[in-house]
Structure formats: C-alpha cells, structure tokens
Design a protein around this motif. Structure first.
Motif, PDB file in Angstrom:
ATOM      1  N   ASN A   1      40.625  97.777  -3.491  1.00 20.74           N
ATOM      2  CA  ASN A   1      42.055  97.500  -3.335  1.00 20.74           C
ATOM      3  C   ASN A   1      42.894  98.265  -4.343  1.00 20.74           C
ATOM      4  O   ASN A   1      44.013  98.681  -4.049  1.00 20.74           O
ATOM      5  CB  ASN A   1      42.324  95.999  -3.428  1.00 20.74           C
ATOM      6  CG  ASN A   1      41.803  95.259  -2.210  1.00 20.74           C
ATOM      7  OD1 ASN A   1      41.579  95.849  -1.152  1.00 20.74           O
ATOM      8  ND2 ASN A   1      41.598  93.965  -2.354  1.00 20.74           N
ATOM      9  N   CYS A   2      42.368  98.482  -5.557  1.00 19.39           N
ATOM     10  CA  CYS A   2      43.065  99.278  -6.560  1.00 19.39           C
ATOM     11  C   CYS A   2      43.206 100.719  -6.073  1.00 19.39           C
ATOM     12  O   CYS A   2      44.286 101.303  -6.171  1.00 19.39           O
ATOM     13  CB  CYS A   2      42.317  99.223  -7.897  1.00 19.39           C
ATOM     14  SG  CYS A   2      43.080 100.230  -9.198  1.00 19.39           S
ATOM     15  N   LEU A   3      42.138 101.273  -5.533  1.00 21.51           N
ATOM     16  CA  LEU A   3      42.179 102.634  -4.987  1.00 21.51           C
ATOM     17  C   LEU A   3      43.296 102.737  -3.945  1.00 21.51           C
ATOM     18  O   LEU A   3      44.091 103.680  -3.959  1.00 21.51           O
ATOM     19  CB  LEU A   3      40.818 102.969  -4.365  1.00 21.51           C
ATOM     20  CG  LEU A   3      40.600 104.346  -3.757  1.00 21.51           C
ATOM     21  CD1 LEU A   3      39.106 104.648  -3.724  1.00 21.51           C
ATOM     22  CD2 LEU A   3      41.161 104.493  -2.395  1.00 21.51           C
ATOM     23  N   ILE A   4      43.380 101.759  -3.060  1.00 18.80           N
ATOM     24  CA  ILE A   4      44.395 101.745  -2.010  1.00 18.80           C
ATOM     25  C   ILE A   4      45.784 101.556  -2.620  1.00 18.80           C
ATOM     26  O   ILE A   4      46.735 102.265  -2.262  1.00 18.80           O
ATOM     27  CB  ILE A   4      44.080 100.646  -0.972  1.00 18.80           C
ATOM     28  CG1 ILE A   4      42.777 100.992  -0.238  1.00 18.80           C
ATOM     29  CG2 ILE A   4      45.230 100.459   0.002  1.00 18.80           C
ATOM     30  CD1 ILE A   4      42.172  99.848   0.561  1.00 18.80           C
ATOM     31  N   GLN A   5      45.884 100.627  -3.555  1.00 10.60           N
ATOM     32  CA  GLN A   5      47.170 100.343  -4.214  1.00 10.60           C
ATOM     33  C   GLN A   5      47.736 101.590  -4.888  1.00 10.60           C
ATOM     34  O   GLN A   5      48.941 101.836  -4.839  1.00 10.60           O
ATOM     35  CB  GLN A   5      46.973  99.227  -5.231  1.00 10.60           C
ATOM     36  CG  GLN A   5      48.212  98.825  -5.998  1.00 10.60           C
ATOM     37  CD  GLN A   5      47.885  97.731  -7.005  1.00 10.60           C
ATOM     38  OE1 GLN A   5      47.051  96.870  -6.760  1.00 10.60           O
ATOM     39  NE2 GLN A   5      48.538  97.767  -8.148  1.00 10.60           N
ATOM     40  N   LEU A   6      46.865 102.378  -5.512  1.00 13.27           N
ATOM     41  CA  LEU A   6      47.303 103.594  -6.201  1.00 13.27           C
ATOM     42  C   LEU A   6      47.544 104.750  -5.239  1.00 13.27           C
ATOM     43  O   LEU A   6      48.031 105.804  -5.644  1.00 13.27           O
ATOM     44  CB  LEU A   6      46.272 104.004  -7.254  1.00 13.27           C
ATOM     45  CG  LEU A   6      46.092 103.042  -8.422  1.00 13.27           C
ATOM     46  CD1 LEU A   6      44.977 103.520  -9.337  1.00 13.27           C
ATOM     47  CD2 LEU A   6      47.404 102.877  -9.198  1.00 13.27           C
ATOM     48  N   ASN A   7      47.162 104.563  -3.972  1.00 13.20           N
ATOM     49  CA  ASN A   7      47.330 105.593  -2.947  1.00 13.20           C
ATOM     50  C   ASN A   7      46.606 106.888  -3.331  1.00 13.20           C
ATOM     51  O   ASN A   7      47.131 107.985  -3.149  1.00 13.20           O
ATOM     52  CB  ASN A   7      48.817 105.851  -2.675  1.00 13.20           C
ATOM     53  CG  ASN A   7      49.036 106.535  -1.351  1.00 13.20           C
ATOM     54  OD1 ASN A   7      48.260 106.358  -0.404  1.00 13.20           O
ATOM     55  ND2 ASN A   7      50.081 107.346  -1.277  1.00 13.20           N
ATOM     56  N   LEU A   8      45.402 106.723  -3.880  1.00 12.29           N
ATOM     57  CA  LEU A   8      44.597 107.885  -4.252  1.00 12.29           C
ATOM     58  C   LEU A   8      44.000 108.512  -3.002  1.00 12.29           C
ATOM     59  O   LEU A   8      43.793 107.829  -1.994  1.00 12.29           O
ATOM     60  CB  LEU A   8      43.466 107.472  -5.203  1.00 12.29           C
ATOM     61  CG  LEU A   8      43.891 106.855  -6.532  1.00 12.29           C
ATOM     62  CD1 LEU A   8      42.670 106.450  -7.344  1.00 12.29           C
ATOM     63  CD2 LEU A   8      44.775 107.805  -7.320  1.00 12.29           C
ATOM     64  N   ASP A   9      43.717 109.784  -3.070  1.00 11.38           N
ATOM     65  CA  ASP A   9      43.043 110.456  -1.965  1.00 11.38           C
ATOM     66  C   ASP A   9      41.671 109.812  -1.804  1.00 11.38           C
ATOM     67  O   ASP A   9      40.859 109.823  -2.721  1.00 11.38           O
ATOM     68  CB  ASP A   9      42.908 111.954  -2.259  1.00 11.38           C
ATOM     69  CG  ASP A   9      42.151 112.682  -1.170  1.00 11.38           C
ATOM     70  OD1 ASP A   9      40.909 112.793  -1.292  1.00 11.38           O
ATOM     71  OD2 ASP A   9      42.791 113.111  -0.196  1.00 11.38           O
ATOM     72  N   TRP A  10      41.426 109.223  -0.645  1.00 12.11           N
ATOM     73  CA  TRP A  10      40.200 108.440  -0.406  1.00 12.11           C
ATOM     74  C   TRP A  10      38.938 109.260  -0.653  1.00 12.11           C
ATOM     75  O   TRP A  10      38.035 108.824  -1.370  1.00 12.11           O
ATOM     76  CB  TRP A  10      40.205 107.875   1.016  1.00 12.11           C
ATOM     77  CG  TRP A  10      39.011 107.013   1.283  1.00 12.11           C
ATOM     78  CD1 TRP A  10      37.820 107.404   1.816  1.00 12.11           C
ATOM     79  CD2 TRP A  10      38.875 105.625   0.981  1.00 12.11           C
ATOM     80  NE1 TRP A  10      36.940 106.339   1.874  1.00 12.11           N
ATOM     81  CE2 TRP A  10      37.576 105.232   1.368  1.00 12.11           C
ATOM     82  CE3 TRP A  10      39.722 104.672   0.420  1.00 12.11           C
ATOM     83  CZ2 TRP A  10      37.109 103.936   1.215  1.00 12.11           C
ATOM     84  CZ3 TRP A  10      39.246 103.386   0.277  1.00 12.11           C
ATOM     85  CH2 TRP A  10      37.958 103.028   0.670  1.00 12.11           C
ATOM     86  N   ASP A  11      38.868 110.450  -0.055  1.00 12.69           N
ATOM     87  CA  ASP A  11      37.654 111.262  -0.173  1.00 12.69           C
ATOM     88  C   ASP A  11      37.387 111.679  -1.615  1.00 12.69           C
ATOM     89  O   ASP A  11      36.258 111.589  -2.091  1.00 12.69           O
ATOM     90  CB  ASP A  11      37.730 112.491   0.729  1.00 12.69           C
ATOM     91  CG  ASP A  11      37.657 112.142   2.202  1.00 12.69           C
ATOM     92  OD1 ASP A  11      37.135 111.062   2.556  1.00 12.69           O
ATOM     93  OD2 ASP A  11      38.129 112.957   3.028  1.00 12.69           O
ATOM     94  N   ASP A  12      38.434 112.118  -2.317  1.00 16.48           N
ATOM     95  CA  ASP A  12      38.242 112.545  -3.694  1.00 16.48           C
ATOM     96  C   ASP A  12      37.901 111.355  -4.593  1.00 16.48           C
ATOM     97  O   ASP A  12      36.974 111.426  -5.395  1.00 16.48           O
ATOM     98  CB  ASP A  12      39.485 113.264  -4.223  1.00 16.48           C
ATOM     99  CG  ASP A  12      39.281 113.804  -5.631  1.00 16.48           C
ATOM    100  OD1 ASP A  12      38.182 114.319  -5.935  1.00 16.48           O
ATOM    101  OD2 ASP A  12      40.227 113.709  -6.440  1.00 16.48           O
ATOM    102  N   ALA A  13      38.620 110.251  -4.441  1.00 18.00           N
ATOM    103  CA  ALA A  13      38.394 109.091  -5.302  1.00 18.00           C
ATOM    104  C   ALA A  13      37.011 108.484  -5.071  1.00 18.00           C
ATOM    105  O   ALA A  13      36.312 108.148  -6.033  1.00 18.00           O
ATOM    106  CB  ALA A  13      39.483 108.043  -5.078  1.00 18.00           C
TER     107      ALA A  13
END
Length: 172
Positions: free
Chosen positions: A116-128
């Motif tokens: 959820n943190c990854l999504i909240q920060l709107n990070l690039d999914w593949d890179d993150a």
C-alpha cells in the motif's frame, strides 16, 4: 572506481555519484551499487546480521539503501520493505506446526502495508518491485538466511492472503 575503505561501508566517489545520478531507474542504481560494493555485504553465520543502530534493517542493507540517489519517501519505502523482511527472521518456521503457519500468515498479511505504501507513493510498479526483489536477494545472501526464508514460505504454502485496504498512511 569505488574508494577503498576499512570499515566495510559504502563510500561514494564523485564518479560513483555521477553513475548513480545517470541511472534511469532505482534498479539500475542498485545494480551499480552491487557490482561495485558487493564486498560490504554481511555474510556472517547469523540470521539477522548486524544492526548497530537497531532500526530493524541490517546495517549493510541500510548502506545500500542510503547510497541510492532517490527521494526520501521512496527511500522510506525500501527501508520499510527491508524492515518487514527482517521480521521473518524473528521466528523459527522449520517445525512445520500450525503455529508456524499462523505466525507466517500474520507476517505475510503485515506486508500489505508495504504494498500500500508503494501505491500511496505512486512509484513505478516494475522498478519498485524489481528493486525491492533485488534488496530482498541482498538480505537473503547466505545459505542460512535463504533456508530460513524457504521454511517461512513453506509455512505459507496453500495459505490465501487477502490484501489490506489502503489507509492513506501506510508508509512508515
């Protein structure tokens, strides 16, 4: 070429900084750091390794994350993910008991806040996720650590995990 150091820490030269700044993804930065600073990785015969500052992240992994040239909130995501993986080492799953499965399941469900943190920060999914997997591999860098993680996964075998609803405040 990385500078030699005697305290087994990542010390970036200007050339290293330029290489990291020119990388187009966090995963490329991690690849560069691994290729140039792999000897600093802890390979002692303990599960958890050394965490002198007791922040829940092995010191060598902390050095890799802190060497990244990324925004602080993104760094926080990788620290949170690493801290979560370290908690897998808090319990011995080798016995294959029902309590092992329950503890493994609780740990796996707690990982929802990292996603959820990854999504909240709107990070690039593949890179993150690729970068997180690379950091996970750095954490699981000995036979003992990998074997322990395999027991953890075996304890989860067949378990269904429902993702936690985002709270909007999932980043630590």
């Amino acid at each position: 070429m990385p500078e030699e150091n005697e305290n087994n820490k990542i010390i970036l030269s200007e050339e290293d900084r330029q290489a990291l700044e020119s990388a187009s993804t966090t995963k490329e930065q991690l690849t560069y750091l691994y290729q140039n600073f792999e000897p600093v990785l802890n390979r002692d015969d303990t599960l958890k390794g050394v965490d002198v500052d007791e922040n829940g992240i092995r010191d060598d992994i902390d050095d890799f994350i802190n060497a990244l040239i990324i925004p602080e909130n993104e760094r926080g995501y990788y620290q949170q993910s690493s801290r979560h993986l370290q908690t897998v080492f808090d319990h011995d799953y080798a016995g294959g008991t029902e309590i092992n499965t329950e503890i493994a399941l609780a740990n796996a469900m707690a990982y929802g806040s990292v996603i959820n943190c990854l999504i909240q920060l709107n990070l690039d999914w593949d890179d993150a996720t690729g970068s997180r997997r690379m950091i996970d591999a750095l954490i699981l860098n000995t036979k003992l650590r990998s074997q322990h993680y395999a027991y953890y996964n075996k304890a989860l075998d067949g378990s269904g995990i429902e993702g936690a609803e985002p709270t909007g405040d999932d980043c630590e």
